[in-house]
Each structure stands twice: as structure tokens, then as C-alpha cells.
Design a protein around this motif. Sequence first.
Motif, PDB file in Angstrom:
ATOM      1  N   SER A 164      -9.947 115.792 114.843  1.00  0.00           N
ATOM      2  CA  SER A 164     -10.505 117.132 115.005  1.00  0.00           C
ATOM      3  C   SER A 164      -9.467 118.015 115.675  1.00  0.00           C
ATOM      4  O   SER A 164      -8.319 117.621 115.873  1.00  0.00           O
ATOM      5  CB  SER A 164     -11.781 117.062 115.855  1.00  0.00           C
ATOM      6  N   GLY A 165      -9.901 119.235 116.046  1.00  0.00           N
ATOM      7  CA  GLY A 165      -8.992 120.142 116.725  1.00  0.00           C
ATOM      8  C   GLY A 165      -8.619 119.698 118.121  1.00  0.00           C
ATOM      9  O   GLY A 165      -7.602 120.127 118.654  1.00  0.00           O
ATOM     10  N   GLY A 191      -5.813 118.288 114.375  1.00  0.00           N
ATOM     11  CA  GLY A 191      -6.497 119.511 113.975  1.00  0.00           C
ATOM     12  C   GLY A 191      -5.856 120.754 114.567  1.00  0.00           C
ATOM     13  O   GLY A 191      -5.759 121.799 113.905  1.00  0.00           O
ATOM     14  N   GLY A 211      -8.075 124.901 108.683  1.00  0.00           N
ATOM     15  CA  GLY A 211      -7.654 123.658 108.050  1.00  0.00           C
ATOM     16  C   GLY A 211      -8.063 123.595 106.592  1.00  0.00           C
ATOM     17  O   GLY A 211      -7.294 123.149 105.722  1.00  0.00           O
ATOM     18  N   VAL A 322     -11.248 117.404 110.590  1.00  0.00           N
ATOM     19  CA  VAL A 322     -10.179 117.111 109.636  1.00  0.00           C
ATOM     20  C   VAL A 322     -10.641 116.087 108.601  1.00  0.00           C
ATOM     21  O   VAL A 322     -10.138 116.049 107.481  1.00  0.00           O
ATOM     22  CB  VAL A 322      -8.912 116.627 110.373  1.00  0.00           C
TER      23      VAL A 322
END
Length: 396
Positions: A164-165, A191, A211, A322
Motif C-alpha cells: 500500500s502507500g 505505494g 497508482g 497496490v
Amino acid sequence: MLLALRRCSRTTRLPSLCPWVSRKFTVLALESSADDTCAAVVTSDRQIMSNVVIKQLHRHEVYGGIEPIVAMSEHQKNMPSAIRQALDQAKLEVTDVDGIAFTRGPGMPGCLSVCLNAAKNLACALRKPLIGVHHMQAHALTAILTARSAEEMPIFPFLTLLISGGHTLIVLVLGPQSFRILASTVDEAVGAVIDAAARSVRVKWDGLAPGAALEALARDGLADVHEQDIPAIPRPNLPFPGELKFSFAGLHSWVDRYVLTHDPNTRKRHKTLYLSNPHRVAVARVFQDAAFRMLEDKVVLALKHCDPDTVPIQHVVVSGGVGSNLTFRARLRSALRSAFPDRDIKLICPPPELCTDNAAMIGWASMHRFLAGESDDYAIRHIKKWSIEQLDDLVA
């Protein structure tokens, strides 16, 4: 060294044999750890009665990423509506739910405070039990909630890639409350670097997350760019080959250096650097390929570190924002088949809309604690940084 653990006692197939599901329980769950305002109603028999996600992408595109103050303000505005919509779609009144769950952490403190305060106030006013959930634990268990058949149901222990981010983790999942980190990033999360690359190549979001917009650019190119015009770019080297750790800072720097050296206006010292459209497509493709190669290599390496006799991994689960990238899913599935032709290791991915942040996963991750008769104190506070290995280290 091969990773060897004692066999986990919880190896039964879920959900029908799920050891903590003894009666139907209905949870209203809230999530606001980043930039999505979410509310959902979930039951212990894996029914998602509602799942509301109110996005703020249009408010953040000008910043090139999440602006925390703006996100918190939007959560404050949207949370009441999200709760009302979730209850209406589930055809329930708030008094009908059995418990209230929320994202306790990790995440942006101001954003976390919105779902925390809403959940605490509801639970206290209604005299309902309250559970604070670890955000990445919820991502890890989502595949159990969304499985449509026995073949898609992960069996403990399983491996999960959480991307992820804010996180890049490979985790061995031994049970709903038991996790062991096998690999993490030494610098930036994948991310966050994908979002930075999207800014550098000036991707238009067009209602997508950055993304997803970068994925579309790498896959489809641009309307005015012919394939023969896209330059060939050498692939960047990846750090820590053969080691169970991620590093994406080098890829971040590679994109920045490429833009700096190939911008036709660099010598004019423009504040904003620009690539030609063919170079934008090339950078997006090479960057995405390199980021995904690193993820694939580390998952394969983690599986090789797990002794199949003592840690019988049958499933690899991918979740987090992601993980909604369909190109990456196909690549990882191919990498697993190539690396383990004699082992039937199944890749399981929740639906893309349930890989990104949502409250349904929060409700499901709380379920085993609710059905065990647990409840957090109404004075509970959020946790900005919280290791998934320390779920029981609860700070009042």
C-alpha cells in the motif's frame, strides 16, 4: 536458513469450520486512515450487507498525493453520510447492529481520529461493544471474507503480501491474531513510490488513484504516441538481491534523475520539469516493471525460506491498494508457477475494490474478538505506528 515453525493448530478451512464463528453477529465498521471515508455492515457468516466508500481524489490531485489536513476535513464532512448510507443499504437501524469496529491504526493521526471518535460515540451511546482494528491485519484477512469457493479460501498458515502507500510487507499469517513479518521495506513503501513516479511523469488521474492512473499509462500509452517512438530505457538495478528486504528509494531516485536529465527545459531552470510524451510512457513502463520485479522476487524468496514440512504454505494472498493492479497479479501468478512448478501454491487476490481501503475488511477483522466476548474500553486511542506483530500491545 529455512523458516521452520511448529504446526499451527488453526489449519481448518474457513468459513464453515471457522473456530470463532459460533453465532451470527452483525458489525458496523468505520475506516478513515487515509483518504477514503468508509462505513460497512458485515456479518459473521461473511455477508457484506453494505460497503460505502466516499473518495476524495479530486481534492488531492492538485497536491500530487494525500494532503492530511484536507483528508481529515473531508472525513469529518463525509463520515455521517457514510454511516447513514451503510445502514440504509443494509436495511438496518443502528440499534440492530451487535458491535462497532473501527480502524485504530496505523495511519494518519488526524484521519484516524475521525473514525475513532465516531465509533466510540456510537458504541458508548448505544452500549455496544467496541473493537479497534489494525489496518494491515484487516487487509491480510480480507481474502477469507471474499472467498467465493473452497479453492479460494486461504488456509492457515498462509503467506500474504501487503502492499500500500504506507506499507510493503511479506507476512506469515498463523491465525486471525497471529502474524510474523518475513520482509519489510528499509525505506519507502511501494505505494508511496508509485505515487511519486506518477507525479514525476505527470499522470492525469481522471478519477483514478495515482497508482491506477500510472498502470493505465504503462498499459495503454498515450493517444498521440506510437509504439515505435517509445525509447528503449535500460532497466534499473534492484537492491538487496537474495535478501528478504525491500528498498524502493533507489527506484524513486532513478525516476527523478531520468526526468532531470531528459527534460528539454532543464537548462532553463524551469521549476517544473517535463518529459516528452514518448519518454513519459517509457519511464512509466520501466519503473512499473522494476517495482513489480522486486515484489515478485521477494515473495518467491520468502516461500523458499519457509520449510514446507513445518510451514505448509498452500496460499499466497495479495492485498492493499497496490494489490488491485491487475498487471501485477498476472505477473506474480506467473512467477509462482515458474519458481514452484511442483508445488500447488495458489495466488488469492480479493476483488480490486476490496484491496483498496474499505470498512468491510475492518468489520471482518474484528469478528473473532467480538465473538470471543471481547470489547475495547471506550477511552481507547488511535495508534499512528503499530506493528502487525504486536496486536496485543494495546495502549489505552
